[in-house]
Write a protein that holds these residues in place. Structure first.
Motif, PDB file in Angstrom:
ATOM      1  N   GLN A  70       0.803  -1.492   0.054  1.00  0.00           N
ATOM      2  CA  GLN A  70      -0.076  -0.158  -0.071  1.00  0.00           C
ATOM      3  C   GLN A  70       0.794   1.350  -0.152  1.00  0.00           C
ATOM      4  OE1 GLN A  70      -2.040  -0.676   3.871  1.00  0.00           O
ATOM      5  NE2 GLN A  70      -3.653  -1.647   2.776  1.00  0.00           N
ATOM      6  N   TYR A  71       0.363   2.327  -0.646  1.00  0.00           N
ATOM      7  CA  TYR A  71       0.975   3.643  -0.229  1.00  0.00           C
ATOM      8  C   TYR A  71       0.051   4.910  -0.051  1.00  0.00           C
ATOM      9  CZ  TYR A  71      -0.843   3.807  -5.111  1.00  0.00           C
ATOM     10  OH  TYR A  71      -1.737   3.921  -6.365  1.00  0.00           O
ATOM     11  N   GLN A  72       0.492   5.752   0.626  1.00  0.00           N
ATOM     12  CA  GLN A  72      -0.238   6.985   1.044  1.00  0.00           C
ATOM     13  C   GLN A  72      -0.260   7.873   0.009  1.00  0.00           C
ATOM     14  OE1 GLN A  72       1.308   8.922   4.528  1.00  0.00           O
ATOM     15  NE2 GLN A  72      -0.644   9.487   5.203  1.00  0.00           N
ATOM     16  N   PRO A  73      -1.697   8.307  -0.444  1.00  0.00           N
ATOM     17  CA  PRO A  73      -1.769   9.318  -1.372  1.00  0.00           C
ATOM     18  C   PRO A  73      -1.243  10.665  -0.800  1.00  0.00           C
ATOM     19  CG  PRO A  73      -3.725   8.662  -0.148  1.00  0.00           C
ATOM     20  CD  PRO A  73      -3.009   7.654  -0.086  1.00  0.00           C
ATOM     21  N   ILE A  74      -0.485  11.698  -1.710  1.00  0.00           N
ATOM     22  CA  ILE A  74      -0.157  12.777  -1.310  1.00  0.00           C
ATOM     23  C   ILE A  74      -0.778  13.851  -2.046  1.00  0.00           C
ATOM     24  CG2 ILE A  74       2.130  14.328  -0.968  1.00  0.00           C
ATOM     25  CD1 ILE A  74       1.770  12.103   1.190  1.00  0.00           C
ATOM     26  N   PRO A  75      -1.227  15.026  -1.535  1.00  0.00           N
ATOM     27  CA  PRO A  75      -1.556  16.095  -2.412  1.00  0.00           C
ATOM     28  C   PRO A  75      -0.459  16.674  -3.292  1.00  0.00           C
ATOM     29  CG  PRO A  75      -2.257  16.560  -0.105  1.00  0.00           C
ATOM     30  CD  PRO A  75      -1.273  15.336  -0.169  1.00  0.00           C
ATOM     31  N   ASP A  76      -0.888  16.930  -4.536  1.00  0.00           N
ATOM     32  CA  ASP A  76       0.106  17.416  -5.543  1.00  0.00           C
ATOM     33  C   ASP A  76       1.101  16.601  -6.024  1.00  0.00           C
ATOM     34  OD1 ASP A  76      -1.320  20.021  -5.289  1.00  0.00           O
ATOM     35  OD2 ASP A  76       0.053  20.533  -3.495  1.00  0.00           O
ATOM     36  N   TRP A  77       1.032  15.194  -5.749  1.00  0.00           N
ATOM     37  CA  TRP A  77       1.764  14.169  -6.200  1.00  0.00           C
ATOM     38  C   TRP A  77       1.011  12.997  -6.969  1.00  0.00           C
ATOM     39  CZ3 TRP A  77       6.954  14.470  -6.246  1.00  0.00           C
ATOM     40  CH2 TRP A  77       7.740  15.605  -5.538  1.00  0.00           C
ATOM     41  N   LYS A  78       1.308  12.875  -8.252  1.00  0.00           N
ATOM     42  CA  LYS A  78       0.561  11.631  -8.775  1.00  0.00           C
ATOM     43  C   LYS A  78       1.553  10.338  -8.596  1.00  0.00           C
ATOM     44  CE  LYS A  78      -0.421   9.949 -13.451  1.00  0.00           C
ATOM     45  NZ  LYS A  78      -0.105  10.165 -15.031  1.00  0.00           N
ATOM     46  N   ILE A  79       0.944   9.323  -8.119  1.00  0.00           N
ATOM     47  CA  ILE A  79       1.774   8.039  -7.590  1.00  0.00           C
ATOM     48  C   ILE A  79       1.306   7.045  -8.647  1.00  0.00           C
ATOM     49  CG2 ILE A  79       2.131   6.424  -5.985  1.00  0.00           C
ATOM     50  CD1 ILE A  79       1.474   8.505  -3.796  1.00  0.00           C
ATOM     51  N   THR A  80       2.417   6.273  -9.358  1.00  0.00           N
ATOM     52  CA  THR A  80       2.282   5.108 -10.147  1.00  0.00           C
ATOM     53  C   THR A  80       3.183   4.041  -9.800  1.00  0.00           C
ATOM     54  OG1 THR A  80       3.971   6.293 -11.531  1.00  0.00           O
ATOM     55  CG2 THR A  80       1.570   6.745 -12.245  1.00  0.00           C
ATOM     56  N   THR A  81       2.978   2.946 -10.076  1.00  0.00           N
ATOM     57  CA  THR A  81       3.724   1.690  -9.914  1.00  0.00           C
ATOM     58  C   THR A  81       3.991   1.065 -11.268  1.00  0.00           C
ATOM     59  OG1 THR A  81       1.753   0.562  -9.175  1.00  0.00           O
ATOM     60  CG2 THR A  81       2.805   1.642  -7.455  1.00  0.00           C
ATOM     61  N   GLU A  82       4.957   0.272 -11.148  1.00  0.00           N
ATOM     62  CA  GLU A  82       5.483  -0.667 -12.225  1.00  0.00           C
ATOM     63  C   GLU A  82       5.528  -2.164 -11.376  1.00  0.00           C
ATOM     64  OE1 GLU A  82       8.701   0.119 -14.292  1.00  0.00           O
ATOM     65  OE2 GLU A  82       8.073   2.027 -15.362  1.00  0.00           O
ATOM     66  N   LYS A  83       4.949  -3.241 -12.126  1.00  0.00           N
ATOM     67  CA  LYS A  83       4.836  -4.357 -11.686  1.00  0.00           C
ATOM     68  C   LYS A  83       5.549  -5.607 -12.386  1.00  0.00           C
ATOM     69  CE  LYS A  83       0.248  -4.151  -9.772  1.00  0.00           C
ATOM     70  NZ  LYS A  83      -1.000  -4.908  -9.608  1.00  0.00           N
ATOM     71  N   ASP A  84       6.252  -6.748 -11.908  1.00  0.00           N
ATOM     72  CA  ASP A  84       7.117  -7.562 -12.626  1.00  0.00           C
ATOM     73  C   ASP A  84       6.193  -8.399 -13.264  1.00  0.00           C
ATOM     74  OD1 ASP A  84       6.149  -9.075 -10.358  1.00  0.00           O
ATOM     75  OD2 ASP A  84       8.244  -9.062  -9.358  1.00  0.00           O
ATOM     76  N   SER A  85       6.748  -9.788 -13.864  1.00  0.00           N
ATOM     77  CA  SER A  85       5.907 -10.605 -14.316  1.00  0.00           C
ATOM     78  C   SER A  85       5.048 -11.565 -13.551  1.00  0.00           C
ATOM     79  CB  SER A  85       6.960 -11.741 -15.152  1.00  0.00           C
ATOM     80  OG  SER A  85       7.877 -12.068 -14.325  1.00  0.00           O
ATOM     81  N   ALA A  86       5.444 -11.259 -12.067  1.00  0.00           N
ATOM     82  CA  ALA A  86       4.854 -12.337 -11.091  1.00  0.00           C
ATOM     83  C   ALA A  86       3.644 -11.306 -10.553  1.00  0.00           C
ATOM     84  CB  ALA A  86       5.460 -12.610 -10.194  1.00  0.00           C
ATOM     85  N   GLY A  87       3.401  -9.924 -11.349  1.00  0.00           N
ATOM     86  CA  GLY A  87       2.310  -9.029 -10.786  1.00  0.00           C
ATOM     87  C   GLY A  87       2.603  -8.262  -9.368  1.00  0.00           C
ATOM     88  N   LYS A  88       3.926  -8.581  -9.028  1.00  0.00           N
ATOM     89  CA  LYS A  88       4.276  -7.502  -7.804  1.00  0.00           C
ATOM     90  C   LYS A  88       4.903  -6.388  -8.079  1.00  0.00           C
ATOM     91  CE  LYS A  88       4.958 -11.931  -4.954  1.00  0.00           C
ATOM     92  NZ  LYS A  88       6.208 -12.637  -4.315  1.00  0.00           N
ATOM     93  N   ILE A  89       4.490  -5.383  -7.393  1.00  0.00           N
ATOM     94  CA  ILE A  89       5.074  -4.020  -7.690  1.00  0.00           C
ATOM     95  C   ILE A  89       6.729  -3.823  -7.306  1.00  0.00           C
ATOM     96  CG2 ILE A  89       5.399  -1.840  -6.992  1.00  0.00           C
ATOM     97  CD1 ILE A  89       2.424  -2.070  -5.701  1.00  0.00           C
TER      98      ILE A  89
END
Length: 228
Positions: A70-89
């Motif tokens: 999980q990650y905490q949302p922050i005002p004025d910041w866009k949060i994106t993630t990338e995942k591996d072949s196993a579907g993990k961040i």
């Protein structure tokens, strides 16, 4: 006059040392520095802006064996993630939608991760992007110019390893940490961080006082010379 010059040189050197100690400590860090195997830990990445321009983006690679949950949302910041072949961040990126982190400022981002089940050390590689397009890669070993943060995954003496189980609220989609694991890892990391912070503050205070005293002595010496 030689004595005056000597005092002036020492005072200048002490002030320089004080300034350097402040600059040297301004690294991208991930805390806590210690946590327990199998724990659901709340981590904080701290990003200071070391240049005279704003930091606009930060990317953090998730160490092998660590699962970012999980990650905490922050005002004025866009949060994106990338995942591996196993579907993990495999990485998480905070991208400023506002001015970012300006000179003399810092920002902190929180996230929850599941630690490896065995004792180990995990390295947090981070990439800091500035407004002018330059990138600082915090991927070096300890003692390098741009070191990555290290978290030691270890069982605290006198305590059982944290259970990897957790409660899941299906409606909210939240995970709550195991109480025993959080208490142990939180206490250990708080104590370590507090001791480190106290040591740095004490050393800084001593250098500041020494520089001030030497400057006063130098001034008194100069005034005495003029009176003669």
């Amino acid at each position: 006059m030689k004595l005056t010059k000597r005092f002036s040189f020492i005072a200048t050197a002490a002030a320089g040392l004080l300034l350097f100690s402040g600059i040297a400590s301004a690294h991208v860090t991930v805390k806590p520095a210690t946590s327990q195997p199998g724990a659901w830990e709340t981590y904080t990445i701290k990003i200071p802006s070391e240049k005279e321009i704003a930091t606009t983006k930060v990317t953090l690679k998730v160490p092998e064996g660590v699962e970012l949950m999980q990650y905490q949302p922050i005002p004025d910041w866009k949060i994106t993630t990338e995942k591996d072949s196993a579907g993990k961040i495999s990485s998480i990126t905070w991208d400023a939608t506002g001015t970012g982190i300006n000179a003399g400022e810092f920002q902190q981002f929180n996230f929850v991760a599941h630690n490896p089940e065995k004792e180990t050390e995990v390295a947090w590689d981070a990439f800091q992007y500035y407004k002018d397009g330059s990138i600082v890669e915090w991927t070096g070993d300890e003692g390098s110019d741009d070191p990555h943060s290290i978290t030691k995954i270890t069982t605290v003496a006198g305590q059982e390893p944290a259970a990897s189980g957790h409660s899941h609220d299906a409606a909210a989609g939240d995970h709550s940490d195991n109480q025993a694991g959080d208490t142990g890892s939180g206490t250990a990391s708080t104590t370590a961080d507090s001791s480190s912070s106290t040591g740095v503050q004490t050393a800084t205070l001593i250098v500041s006082i020494a520089a001030l005293l030497l400057s006063i002595i130098s001034l008194i010496t100069v005034l005495s010379k003029k009176k003669r």
